[in-house]
Design an enzyme around this catalytic site. Sequence first.
Site, PDB file in Angstrom:
ATOM      1  N   ARG A 132       0.762  -1.233  -0.063  1.00  0.00           N
ATOM      2  CA  ARG A 132      -0.201  -0.038  -0.122  1.00  0.00           C
ATOM      3  C   ARG A 132       0.727   1.160   0.106  1.00  0.00           C
ATOM      4  NH1 ARG A 132      -3.989   0.467   4.751  1.00  0.00           N
ATOM      5  NH2 ARG A 132      -5.430  -1.104   3.490  1.00  0.00           N
TER       6      ARG A 132
ATOM      7  N   ARG B 227      -4.233   3.421  17.406  1.00  0.00           N
ATOM      8  CA  ARG B 227      -4.996   2.328  16.342  1.00  0.00           C
ATOM      9  C   ARG B 227      -4.831   3.504  14.771  1.00  0.00           C
ATOM     10  NH1 ARG B 227      -7.509  -1.075  14.186  1.00  0.00           N
ATOM     11  NH2 ARG B 227      -9.283  -2.213  15.123  1.00  0.00           N
ATOM     12  N   LYS B 228      -5.598   3.164  14.023  1.00  0.00           N
ATOM     13  CA  LYS B 228      -5.170   3.819  12.772  1.00  0.00           C
ATOM     14  C   LYS B 228      -5.836   5.178  12.867  1.00  0.00           C
ATOM     15  CE  LYS B 228      -8.167   2.808   9.318  1.00  0.00           C
ATOM     16  NZ  LYS B 228      -9.169   2.252   8.258  1.00  0.00           N
TER      17      LYS B 228
ATOM     18  N   GLY C 258     -15.287  -0.403   2.250  1.00  0.00           N
ATOM     19  CA  GLY C 258     -15.981  -0.051   0.961  1.00  0.00           C
ATOM     20  C   GLY C 258     -17.161   1.268   1.088  1.00  0.00           C
TER      21      GLY C 258
HETATM   22 FE1  SRM Z   1      -9.682  -0.891   5.315  1.00  0.00          FE
HETATM   23  C1  SRM Z   1      -8.577  -3.178   7.266  1.00  0.00           C
HETATM   24  C2  SRM Z   1      -8.588  -2.402   2.729  1.00  0.00           C
HETATM   25  C3  SRM Z   1     -10.325   2.000   3.464  1.00  0.00           C
HETATM   26  C4  SRM Z   1     -11.641   0.411   7.794  1.00  0.00           C
HETATM   27  N1  SRM Z   1      -8.595  -2.779   5.054  1.00  0.00           N
HETATM   28  C5  SRM Z   1      -8.181  -3.259   6.070  1.00  0.00           C
HETATM   29  C6  SRM Z   1      -7.337  -4.603   5.709  1.00  0.00           C
HETATM   30  C7  SRM Z   1      -5.804  -3.841   5.746  1.00  0.00           C
HETATM   31  C8  SRM Z   1      -7.491  -5.972   6.345  1.00  0.00           C
HETATM   32  C9  SRM Z   1      -6.263  -6.766   6.127  1.00  0.00           C
HETATM   33  O1  SRM Z   1      -5.377  -6.887   6.514  1.00  0.00           O
HETATM   34  O2  SRM Z   1      -6.825  -7.720   4.989  1.00  0.00           O
HETATM   35  C10 SRM Z   1      -7.678  -4.630   4.153  1.00  0.00           C
HETATM   36  C11 SRM Z   1      -6.423  -4.998   3.041  1.00  0.00           C
HETATM   37  C12 SRM Z   1      -7.340  -5.741   2.085  1.00  0.00           C
HETATM   38  C13 SRM Z   1      -6.664  -5.666   0.977  1.00  0.00           C
HETATM   39  O3  SRM Z   1      -5.711  -6.838   0.507  1.00  0.00           O
HETATM   40  O4  SRM Z   1      -6.521  -4.935  -0.176  1.00  0.00           O
HETATM   41  C14 SRM Z   1      -8.347  -3.074   4.291  1.00  0.00           C
HETATM   42  N2  SRM Z   1      -9.354  -0.452   3.426  1.00  0.00           N
HETATM   43  C15 SRM Z   1      -8.973  -1.163   2.403  1.00  0.00           C
HETATM   44  C16 SRM Z   1      -8.972  -0.741   1.083  1.00  0.00           C
HETATM   45  C17 SRM Z   1      -7.771  -1.083   0.097  1.00  0.00           C
HETATM   46  C18 SRM Z   1     -10.531  -0.848   0.623  1.00  0.00           C
HETATM   47  C19 SRM Z   1     -10.461  -0.513  -0.994  1.00  0.00           C
HETATM   48  O5  SRM Z   1     -10.776  -1.549  -1.670  1.00  0.00           O
HETATM   49  O6  SRM Z   1     -10.402   0.573  -1.217  1.00  0.00           O
HETATM   50  C20 SRM Z   1      -8.922   0.730   1.308  1.00  0.00           C
HETATM   51  C21 SRM Z   1      -7.314   1.266   1.539  1.00  0.00           C
HETATM   52  C22 SRM Z   1      -7.313   2.852   1.933  1.00  0.00           C
HETATM   53  C23 SRM Z   1      -5.922   3.023   2.139  1.00  0.00           C
HETATM   54  O7  SRM Z   1      -5.500   3.583   0.733  1.00  0.00           O
HETATM   55  O8  SRM Z   1      -5.553   3.336   3.114  1.00  0.00           O
HETATM   56  C24 SRM Z   1      -9.633   0.750   3.020  1.00  0.00           C
HETATM   57  N3  SRM Z   1     -10.786   0.747   5.468  1.00  0.00           N
HETATM   58  C25 SRM Z   1     -10.800   1.675   4.651  1.00  0.00           C
HETATM   59  C26 SRM Z   1     -11.972   2.692   5.157  1.00  0.00           C
HETATM   60  C27 SRM Z   1     -12.496   3.776   4.123  1.00  0.00           C
HETATM   61  C28 SRM Z   1     -11.765   5.158   4.498  1.00  0.00           C
HETATM   62  O9  SRM Z   1     -10.810   5.492   5.117  1.00  0.00           O
HETATM   63  O10 SRM Z   1     -12.537   6.090   3.849  1.00  0.00           O
HETATM   64  C29 SRM Z   1     -12.454   2.309   6.309  1.00  0.00           C
HETATM   65  C30 SRM Z   1     -13.441   2.890   7.291  1.00  0.00           C
HETATM   66  C31 SRM Z   1     -13.034   4.255   7.652  1.00  0.00           C
HETATM   67  C32 SRM Z   1     -12.381   4.125   8.870  1.00  0.00           C
HETATM   68  O11 SRM Z   1     -11.221   3.513   8.960  1.00  0.00           O
HETATM   69  O12 SRM Z   1     -12.828   4.821   9.985  1.00  0.00           O
HETATM   70  C33 SRM Z   1     -11.659   1.193   6.587  1.00  0.00           C
HETATM   71  N4  SRM Z   1     -10.160  -1.402   7.386  1.00  0.00           N
HETATM   72  C34 SRM Z   1     -10.962  -0.732   8.032  1.00  0.00           C
HETATM   73  C35 SRM Z   1     -10.881  -1.541   9.341  1.00  0.00           C
HETATM   74  C36 SRM Z   1     -12.021  -0.996  10.549  1.00  0.00           C
HETATM   75  C37 SRM Z   1     -11.127  -0.005  11.363  1.00  0.00           C
HETATM   76  C38 SRM Z   1     -11.432  -0.184  12.885  1.00  0.00           C
HETATM   77  O13 SRM Z   1     -11.250   0.855  13.786  1.00  0.00           O
HETATM   78  O14 SRM Z   1     -11.971  -1.094  13.340  1.00  0.00           O
HETATM   79  C39 SRM Z   1      -9.978  -2.598   9.275  1.00  0.00           C
HETATM   80  C40 SRM Z   1      -9.617  -3.488  10.548  1.00  0.00           C
HETATM   81  C41 SRM Z   1      -8.668  -3.008  11.220  1.00  0.00           C
HETATM   82  O15 SRM Z   1      -7.956  -1.884  10.992  1.00  0.00           O
HETATM   83  O16 SRM Z   1      -8.356  -3.678  12.343  1.00  0.00           O
HETATM   84  C42 SRM Z   1      -9.441  -2.304   7.867  1.00  0.00           C
HETATM   85 FE1  SF4 Z   2     -11.513  -6.506   3.752  1.00  0.00          FE
HETATM   86 FE2  SF4 Z   2     -13.438  -5.398   2.481  1.00  0.00          FE
HETATM   87 FE3  SF4 Z   2     -13.659  -6.253   5.277  1.00  0.00          FE
HETATM   88 FE4  SF4 Z   2     -11.935  -4.211   4.394  1.00  0.00          FE
HETATM   89  S1  SF4 Z   2     -14.601  -4.399   4.191  1.00  0.00           S
HETATM   90  S2  SF4 Z   2     -11.350  -5.903   5.836  1.00  0.00           S
HETATM   91  S3  SF4 Z   2     -11.174  -4.859   2.299  1.00  0.00           S
HETATM   92  S4  SF4 Z   2     -13.388  -7.445   3.191  1.00  0.00           S
END
Ligand code: SRM
Ligand code: SF4
Length: 537
Positions: A69, A183-184, A462
């Site tokens: 990333r 956290r993030k 998403g």
């Molecule tokens: Fe996300 C975790 C993908 C935007 C909330 N997210 C993950 C992981 C890293 C989990 C993992 O290790 O597999 C996913 C990686 C999958 C992969 O192989 O691609 C993943 N998140 C994504 C992406 C790629 C989705 C997409 O297809 O666009 C986005 C990458 C953004 C970037 O460039 O950094 C992505 N994730 C988001 C968003 C949307 C946003 O930021 O507007 C959210 C919700 C907003 C937020 O975070 O408040 C989001 N992702 C999460 C969470 C829940 C966070 C929490 O506080 O619990 C997780 C799980 C975690 O962090 O434990 C997570």
């Molecule tokens: Fe993976 Fe999509 Fe769940 Fe994010 S919302 S953790 S990319 S399956």
Amino acid sequence: MTDTGTTTKTSLNKFEKFKAEKDGLAVKAEIEKFAALGWEAMDETDRDHRLKWVGVFFRPVTPGKFMMRLRMPNGILTSDQMRVLAEVLQRYGDDGSADITTRQNIQLRGIRIEDLPDIFNKFQNVGLTSVQSGMDNVRNITGDPVAGLDADELFDTRDLVQQIQDMLTNKGEGNPEFTNLPRKFNIAITGGRDNSVHAEINDLAFVPAFKEAGEQGSRGVGEEYLSQTSARKFGFNILVGGFFSAKRCDAAIPLNAWVAPEDVVAVCRAVLEVFRDNGSRANRLKSRLMWLIDEWGIDKLRAEVEQRLGKSFLPAAPKDEIDWEKRDHIGVYKQKQPGMNYVGFHIPVGRLYADDMFEIARLAEVYGSGEIRLTVEQNIIIPNISDGSLPTFLAEPLLQRFSINPGTLERSLVSCTGAQFCNFALIETKNRALATIQALEADLTFTQPVRIHWTGCPNSCGQPQVADIGLMGTKARKDGKAVEGVDIYMGGKVGKEAHLGTCAIKGIPCEDLQPVLQDILIKNFGAKLKQEALVEV
Ligand code: SRM
Ligand code: SF4
């Protein structure tokens, strides 16, 4: 620090424990060693967790093929950078692909650990960085995708976004001051009128707002700036605490603070320090900034930030300048620079391959200024195309695949990664998302845009809560068996007066989804069956 300082080590969660043993950023110095060792021989915590501090994600779904990333401040990259990303992918054949993310960013897939030293060298040569893009770090900072191009913008966010990134990553080298957050953390900054960044779903967001010169009140951030002239001044109202997680989703709330542009970087630093030193490190499900706001109240958060800043805030401007519906930037648009245009084209569910990326880089160079921009809707904009070269540009074969005029549903389709690569996923998303809207578009005609977002699990990457129709992966039951299903979210509103959608229907098996969506589109969004539309004509 509240938890790290006052609670015992035993109450720290397991992530805090491994971070305390060795900072995530420490792996930066060990990349050569990991490359020589190979992924199977690596320490598991380094491989599965700490590598994310340099943007390298172990994928349990495809072991040995990592995801990388990047960071793309304000979603902007150059054709040289795009070409380097394509070169990296090219060596992996069918395993190599890229995704534009919902944070205006790019992720690469198929990456082998033995190639990391070479990849990082390549990145450095063209000014790319992937540092601090995962785990307990600040994610890619989003800004207006048409910053500096849009005649109606109030402020060009590009430089500020870059400055914030430089501050928190030490110009891409890594900054240990901010590599151990609880956290993030998400930051967005917008100077346009249409809230193109979804400010409301970020932990910290800056939205445009004018302050009248007479309004300063007590001495505060921006007072000097206001006193320079009697005219009203541009700055930002600050929002805090927006986030999505499996446990809870909340829109950001006002900090009741206004900041002049030159103080934005310092405010980001101050908020991050407060979060770093006081956010909960015991329960990871309650570690995002909003939980600290719950504990403290907004006034205490503001006071703590002011203390770090060394001055107090001016109160928020009574109203912000987000007064437009959100634009999607797909199509051809005039820039504020006379004779220049930007063209946004649709990348289905954000998925790209090396050949596409080489071609996008070429088009940006031949027709534009070499600049490429990304949107949070996972699409691409090429700016700075002159009126004269526009017709030839629009005839380029790539635009047949990546359309400037896609179908109504296709146009605003967004999807997270899903089960193809993500081990949290409860369902496959990207392919299913495309197949579903293609079938719906075959049967229906539309009179209005409908934004459909897919997300594979409740983590909500998403962003189903910002969609007109949000589909969240779940396990459903059919004929007594567990099957892939979705919960359906409705009512998300973006742009001005943005608010989050909520779950309206639960547990629809994916195989039964088509007629349910058709019904919703007809009843709630004025869609018509093609046969009916023909009869009416
Ligand atoms: Fe996300 C975790 C993908 C935007 C909330 N997210 C993950 C992981 C890293 C989990 C993992 O290790 O597999 C996913 C990686 C999958 C992969 O192989 O691609 C993943 N998140 C994504 C992406 C790629 C989705 C997409 O297809 O666009 C986005 C990458 C953004 C970037 O460039 O950094 C992505 N994730 C988001 C968003 C949307 C946003 O930021 O507007 C959210 C919700 C907003 C937020 O975070 O408040 C989001 N992702 C999460 C969470 C829940 C966070 C929490 O506080 O619990 C997780 C799980 C975690 O962090 O434990 C997570
Ligand atoms: Fe993976 Fe999509 Fe769940 Fe994010 S919302 S953790 S990319 S399956």
